[in-house]
Structure formats: structure tokens, C-alpha cells
Design a protein around this motif. Structure first.
Motif, PDB file in Angstrom:
ATOM      1  N   ALA A 130      -5.066  -3.796  -0.193  1.00 39.06           N
ATOM      2  CA  ALA A 130      -3.966  -3.314  -1.027  1.00 39.06           C
ATOM      3  C   ALA A 130      -4.454  -2.517  -2.232  1.00 39.06           C
ATOM      4  CB  ALA A 130      -3.116  -4.486  -1.508  1.00 39.06           C
ATOM      5  N   VAL A 132      -5.840   0.290  -4.696  1.00 39.82           N
ATOM      6  CA  VAL A 132      -5.678   1.738  -4.811  1.00 39.82           C
ATOM      7  C   VAL A 132      -7.026   2.334  -5.192  1.00 39.82           C
ATOM      8  CG1 VAL A 132      -4.567   3.606  -6.097  1.00 39.82           C
ATOM      9  CG2 VAL A 132      -3.250   1.571  -5.463  1.00 39.82           C
ATOM     10  N   ASP A 141      -3.551   4.901  -1.658  1.00 42.96           N
ATOM     11  CA  ASP A 141      -2.954   3.568  -1.652  1.00 42.96           C
ATOM     12  C   ASP A 141      -2.986   3.075  -0.212  1.00 42.96           C
ATOM     13  OD1 ASP A 141      -1.283   1.330  -1.591  1.00 42.96           O
ATOM     14  OD2 ASP A 141      -0.081   2.076  -3.271  1.00 42.96           O
ATOM     15  N   ARG A 142      -3.918   2.168   0.077  1.00 45.25           N
ATOM     16  CA  ARG A 142      -4.107   1.733   1.458  1.00 45.25           C
ATOM     17  C   ARG A 142      -3.000   0.812   1.944  1.00 45.25           C
ATOM     18  NH1 ARG A 142     -10.421   0.131   1.325  1.00 45.25           N
ATOM     19  NH2 ARG A 142      -9.776  -0.771  -0.647  1.00 45.25           N
ATOM     20  N   ALA A 143      -2.316   0.138   1.028  1.00 48.79           N
ATOM     21  CA  ALA A 143      -1.222  -0.741   1.436  1.00 48.79           C
ATOM     22  C   ALA A 143      -0.009   0.068   1.883  1.00 48.79           C
ATOM     23  CB  ALA A 143      -0.838  -1.670   0.288  1.00 48.79           C
ATOM     24  N   ARG A 144       0.219   1.208   1.222  1.00 49.00           N
ATOM     25  CA  ARG A 144       1.388   2.039   1.521  1.00 49.00           C
ATOM     26  C   ARG A 144       1.056   3.245   2.395  1.00 49.00           C
ATOM     27  NH1 ARG A 144       1.942   0.179  -3.728  1.00 49.00           N
ATOM     28  NH2 ARG A 144       3.934  -0.870  -4.191  1.00 49.00           N
ATOM     29  N   PHE A 145      -0.221   3.389   2.744  1.00 45.44           N
ATOM     30  CA  PHE A 145      -0.660   4.543   3.536  1.00 45.44           C
ATOM     31  C   PHE A 145      -0.233   5.848   2.862  1.00 45.44           C
ATOM     32  CE2 PHE A 145      -0.930   1.148   6.583  1.00 45.44           C
ATOM     33  CZ  PHE A 145      -2.037   1.471   7.360  1.00 45.44           C
ATOM     34  N   GLN A 146      -0.516   5.928   1.567  1.00 42.91           N
ATOM     35  CA  GLN A 146      -0.134   7.104   0.793  1.00 42.91           C
ATOM     36  C   GLN A 146      -1.360   7.752   0.159  1.00 42.91           C
ATOM     37  OE1 GLN A 146       2.741   5.832  -2.114  1.00 42.91           O
ATOM     38  NE2 GLN A 146       4.430   5.744  -0.644  1.00 42.91           N
ATOM     39  N   LYS A 148      -2.167  10.712  -2.843  1.00 41.45           N
ATOM     40  CA  LYS A 148      -1.610  11.549  -3.894  1.00 41.45           C
ATOM     41  C   LYS A 148      -2.700  12.427  -4.494  1.00 41.45           C
ATOM     42  CE  LYS A 148       2.040   8.287  -5.278  1.00 41.45           C
ATOM     43  NZ  LYS A 148       2.610   7.503  -6.403  1.00 41.45           N
ATOM     44  N   GLN A 153       2.551  13.171  -3.995  1.00 39.73           N
ATOM     45  CA  GLN A 153       2.214  12.649  -2.674  1.00 39.73           C
ATOM     46  C   GLN A 153       2.068  13.778  -1.666  1.00 39.73           C
ATOM     47  OE1 GLN A 153       4.679   9.394  -1.407  1.00 39.73           O
ATOM     48  NE2 GLN A 153       4.067   9.561   0.735  1.00 39.73           N
TER      49      GLN A 153
END
Length: 227
Positions: A130, A132, A141-146, A148, A153
Motif C-alpha cells: 500500500a 506510495v 500508489d501501488r494500492a490504487r494502481f495509480q 501521477k 494522474q
């Protein structure tokens, strides 16, 4: 105190490494051949191994392959030393599990810097998924697969995200295409485009002005620029 293992048959190089790494505050174990090095690596708890390619009894390639097969050493980082500058030797070393390489004659200062880089990378890999990751203007952000860039984003496919996450998690470390392919597939058997170079080109385009953070290492693979 971090414990390092130096496996090198040249006594002068071995002593040079022992002296300089000890000055940096590391505990240094030594082996002068591949068989002894493998025995020490499997019986002692070491944090990193500096492994010569050309060794008596067992070559560095053979030692590295065996290390990656054993549960207690498969995750220990290996920096390979080689007197051969040919790409095939370096690629082969990375292919059997070495994390980095240096060609003799090498700068001791650079080797020490790479040791620190690998140890920092291991520390980063031990963080929860989780977490960042931030490198310069880029945030993952590995938890949200995002992903930026400068707070905005950018869209990525699952394959691109996995590849980019593998690179940014190991700044300064060369990852071969085979290792990146393992990261992209995630071990789940999902059928995806396996052309790593295509994915990298797509990611660079999406990164815009930060595209140069992904660096090509000719004949070897890719790495994320160490900031």
C-alpha cells in the motif's frame, strides 16, 4: 550492522573490498572460491553478496544459479564482478539472477555506492504494497494502481503499471527484459503483449517531460534513473 559476503579469488581485490567496505561500517565475510562462497552464503545470514564471475571450483554463474534455487538465499542481492566486458557475459549473469554487475577494473567508490543502492532497494521492497513511492515528480500508489506526474494522474494499462512499478521500485538497478517480463505477467498467466520495448515506449510517452527517468541500458534492459 549489515553483513556482506565477498567471493573473489584474487587476494588483492578481496582485501581491497574488505578494507573499503569495513570502513563503511559493514561486516565483511570472505571466500576465495565458488564452493566456499556458496557454503558461506547458505550457512551465514548475509545481506548482500559481491560475486566474481570467474572462480575456481564453481563459477560465479553456477553459484548465482544455486543461490536463486535455495529458499534462504533466493532474495539476497548479488552484485557480479567480471573481467569480461562482453555484453553476452553480462546478460548471462543478469539472466541467472544477478541484480547488478561491474566490469574490472572498477571504481571502489562506485561499487560502494551500488551496494548502498541495492540495500536501499531491498528496504523499499520490504515495505507494504500500500506504500506510495515517490521519485522526483513521479508518484506510484501501488494500492490504487495509480501513477501521477506533477500531481496529475496518468492512465496506464495493468501491464504498463506492473513494469513501471518494477523499475521505480529499484532506482539505479538494471532490470533485464526477462525480469521485466516476470514483473509484467505477475505470475498469474494472463495473456498480454509481451513486447517489453513496446510497453516502455508507451510509458515514456505518457510520462511526458519525465520520460528520461526510464533509461535504456543497451543490450541489457532498462533502469529507473537514480535521483
Amino acid at each position: 550492522m549489515k553483513r556482506l559476503l565477498v567471493v573473489e579469488d584474487d587476494p588483492d581485490i578481496r582485501e581491497l573490498l574488505r578494507y573499503n567496505l569495513t570502513r563503511e561500517g559493514f561486516e565483511v565475510l570472505q571466500a576465495n572460491n565458488g564452493a566456499e562462497g556458496l557454503k558461506m552464503a547458505t550457512s551465514e545470514a548475509v545481506d548482500l553478496i559481491i560475486l566474481d564471475l570467474m572462480l575456481p571450483q564453481l563459477s560465479g554463474i553456477e553459484v548465482c544459479k544455486k543461490l536463486r534455487e535455495l529458499p534462504n538465499t533466493k532474495s539476497v542481492p548479488v552484485i557480479m564482478l567480471t573481467a569480461k566486458g562482453e555484453e553476452t557475459d553480462i546478460v548471462f549473469g543478469l539472466g541467472v539472477g544477478a541484480d547488478d554487475y561491474m566490469v574490472k577494473p572498477f571504481s571502489v567508490k562506485e561499487l560502494v555506492a551500488r551496494v548502498y543502492t541495492r540495500l536501499r532497494t531491498i528496504k523499499a521492497e520490504e515495505r507494504e504494497e500500500a506504500d506510495v513511492i515517490r521519485q522526483g515528480a513521479v508518484e506510484v500508489d501501488r494500492a490504487r494502481f495509480q501513477v501521477k506526474v506533477d500531481g496529475g494522474q496518468i492512465p496506464m494499462t495493468l501491464a504498463e503499471f506492473r513494469l513501471f512499478n518494477a523499475l521505480i521500485s529499484r532506482p539505479g538497478i538494471v532490470l533485464s527484459r526477462d525480469r521485466l517480463l516476470d514483473a509484467v505477467t505477475g505470475g498469474d498467466g494472463v495473456l498480454i503483449d509481451r513486447n517489453i520495448d513496446v510497453h516502455v515506449r508507451s510509458i515514456r510517452k505518457k510520462l511526458g517531460e519525465s520520460r528520461d527517468l526510464i533509461q535504456t541500458v543497451r543490450g541489457l534492459g532498462y533502469k529507473f534513473k537514480e535521483l
